[in-house]
Design a protein around this motif. Structure first.
Motif, PDB file in Angstrom:
ATOM      1  N   GLN A  24       0.739  -1.126  -0.124  1.00 17.32           N
ATOM      2  CA  GLN A  24       0.029   0.109  -0.012  1.00 17.32           C
ATOM      3  C   GLN A  24       0.989   1.186  -0.074  1.00 17.32           C
ATOM      4  O   GLN A  24       1.737   1.522   0.879  1.00 17.32           O
ATOM      5  CB  GLN A  24      -0.960  -0.035   1.042  1.00 17.32           C
ATOM      6  CG  GLN A  24      -2.277  -0.575   0.987  1.00 17.32           C
ATOM      7  CD  GLN A  24      -3.225  -0.536   1.978  1.00 17.32           C
ATOM      8  OE1 GLN A  24      -2.955   0.001   3.197  1.00 17.32           O
ATOM      9  NE2 GLN A  24      -4.562  -0.284   1.581  1.00 17.32           N
ATOM     10  N   LEU A  31      -5.920   4.306  -1.600  1.00 15.39           N
ATOM     11  CA  LEU A  31      -5.393   3.197  -1.060  1.00 15.39           C
ATOM     12  C   LEU A  31      -6.617   2.232  -1.213  1.00 15.39           C
ATOM     13  O   LEU A  31      -7.579   2.389  -1.216  1.00 15.39           O
ATOM     14  CB  LEU A  31      -5.374   3.278   0.468  1.00 15.39           C
ATOM     15  CG  LEU A  31      -4.112   4.127   0.762  1.00 15.39           C
ATOM     16  CD1 LEU A  31      -3.894   4.136   2.549  1.00 15.39           C
ATOM     17  CD2 LEU A  31      -2.884   3.631   0.311  1.00 15.39           C
ATOM     18  N   SER A  88      -6.062  -1.090  -9.974  1.00 17.77           N
ATOM     19  CA  SER A  88      -5.789   0.196  -8.732  1.00 17.77           C
ATOM     20  C   SER A  88      -6.208  -0.623  -7.548  1.00 17.77           C
ATOM     21  O   SER A  88      -6.889  -1.751  -7.730  1.00 17.77           O
ATOM     22  CB  SER A  88      -6.740   1.309  -9.220  1.00 17.77           C
ATOM     23  OG  SER A  88      -8.022   0.889  -9.137  1.00 17.77           O
ATOM     24  N   GLU A  93      -1.927  -3.307  -5.260  1.00 16.67           N
ATOM     25  CA  GLU A  93      -1.287  -3.694  -4.254  1.00 16.67           C
ATOM     26  C   GLU A  93      -0.636  -4.911  -4.315  1.00 16.67           C
ATOM     27  O   GLU A  93       0.627  -5.387  -3.915  1.00 16.67           O
ATOM     28  CB  GLU A  93      -1.940  -3.275  -2.819  1.00 16.67           C
ATOM     29  CG  GLU A  93      -2.341  -1.706  -2.616  1.00 16.67           C
ATOM     30  CD  GLU A  93      -3.403  -1.497  -1.788  1.00 16.67           C
ATOM     31  OE1 GLU A  93      -3.903  -2.105  -1.374  1.00 16.67           O
ATOM     32  OE2 GLU A  93      -3.759  -0.184  -1.844  1.00 16.67           O
ATOM     33  N   ARG A 134       2.711   5.207  -7.871  1.00 17.90           N
ATOM     34  CA  ARG A 134       2.683   4.835  -6.489  1.00 17.90           C
ATOM     35  C   ARG A 134       1.649   5.951  -5.945  1.00 17.90           C
ATOM     36  O   ARG A 134       0.929   5.401  -5.035  1.00 17.90           O
ATOM     37  CB  ARG A 134       3.950   4.730  -6.054  1.00 17.90           C
ATOM     38  CG  ARG A 134       4.646   3.792  -6.459  1.00 17.90           C
ATOM     39  CD  ARG A 134       6.047   3.644  -5.868  1.00 17.90           C
ATOM     40  NE  ARG A 134       6.376   3.154  -4.544  1.00 17.90           N
ATOM     41  CZ  ARG A 134       6.266   2.069  -4.282  1.00 17.90           C
ATOM     42  NH1 ARG A 134       6.103   1.011  -5.108  1.00 17.90           N
ATOM     43  NH2 ARG A 134       6.497   1.924  -2.824  1.00 17.90           N
ATOM     44  N   ASN A 137      -1.649   4.874  -6.682  1.00 23.80           N
ATOM     45  CA  ASN A 137      -1.968   3.463  -6.277  1.00 23.80           C
ATOM     46  C   ASN A 137      -2.596   2.813  -7.797  1.00 23.80           C
ATOM     47  O   ASN A 137      -3.727   1.830  -7.565  1.00 23.80           O
ATOM     48  CB  ASN A 137      -2.825   3.131  -5.290  1.00 23.80           C
ATOM     49  CG  ASN A 137      -2.452   1.988  -4.815  1.00 23.80           C
ATOM     50  OD1 ASN A 137      -1.726   1.182  -4.920  1.00 23.80           O
ATOM     51  ND2 ASN A 137      -3.537   1.553  -3.955  1.00 23.80           N
TER      52      ASN A 137
END
Length: 181
Positions: A24, A31, A88, A93, A134, A137
């Motif tokens: 994460q 997130l 996403s 993650e 990043r 995400n």
């Protein structure tokens, strides 16, 4: 469930954070939410009510979009397949974490094997490339493949077998079209 997450109130919005999540990164609103729709009990003095984990931007943080562009210049020749997979939130993650823990040649081999089941003889024209936003995400994987004989002749008719992998198993046919009543 027997897990502890943090309910944070920031700027008038509520976020649920899991400190055990690997991969994460980015802004709070980008997130992924692994516990979406789970019933949780906030531990605050006097509270006895469960709340449901809900992300107001769930669609934006749960994207899993697969695009495959097939180009077949000649029916009896090779085809190229351009693949773009955009992920996403939680999916990004997971991809980010597995990418960090797996050797690049193993990742390339796995990507090719998945397409090899659909397209015998497929090979990379260029290696798969992962782009990692990043901050947002979002993980995007691009591949450029070549299939030696995508179209198959059956008499005077040509056919291309296509199975959308992201829909495989989602739609099932009825077990039988014969009815007794």
């Amino acid at each position: 469930f027997d897990h502890v997450i943090v309910q944070a109130h920031v700027g008038g919005r509520t976020f649920f954070l899991d400190a055990t999540r690997i991969g994460q990164v980015g802004r709070l609103e980008s997130l992924g939410q692994f516990w979406e729709t789970a019933e949780v009990l906030p531990i605050v003095p006097g509270n006895e009510a469960f709340v449901q984990v809900r992300s107001p931007n769930f669609e934006a943080i749960s994207r899993n979009e697969l695009t495959e562009k097939i180009m077949l210049p000649k029916l009896d020749g090779p085809a190229t397949v351009q693949v773009r997979h955009v992920l996403s939130g939680v999916a990004a993650e997971f991809r980010r974490a597995s990418h960090a823990q797996t050797a690049p040649e193993t990742l390339q081999k796995a990507a090719l094997e998945a397409y090899g089941e659909r397209y015998p003889g497929v090979r990379h024209r260029r290696p798969a490339v992962m782009h990692d936003d990043r901050d947002g995400n979002v993980v995007t994987v691009d591949m450029d493949l070549e299939v030696p004989q995508l179209a198959v002749a059956s008499g005077s008719v040509w056919g291309v077998r296509f199975r959308p992998s992201n829909l495989y198993g989602v739609l099932r046919s009825a077990p039988s079209s014969s009815r007794a009543t």
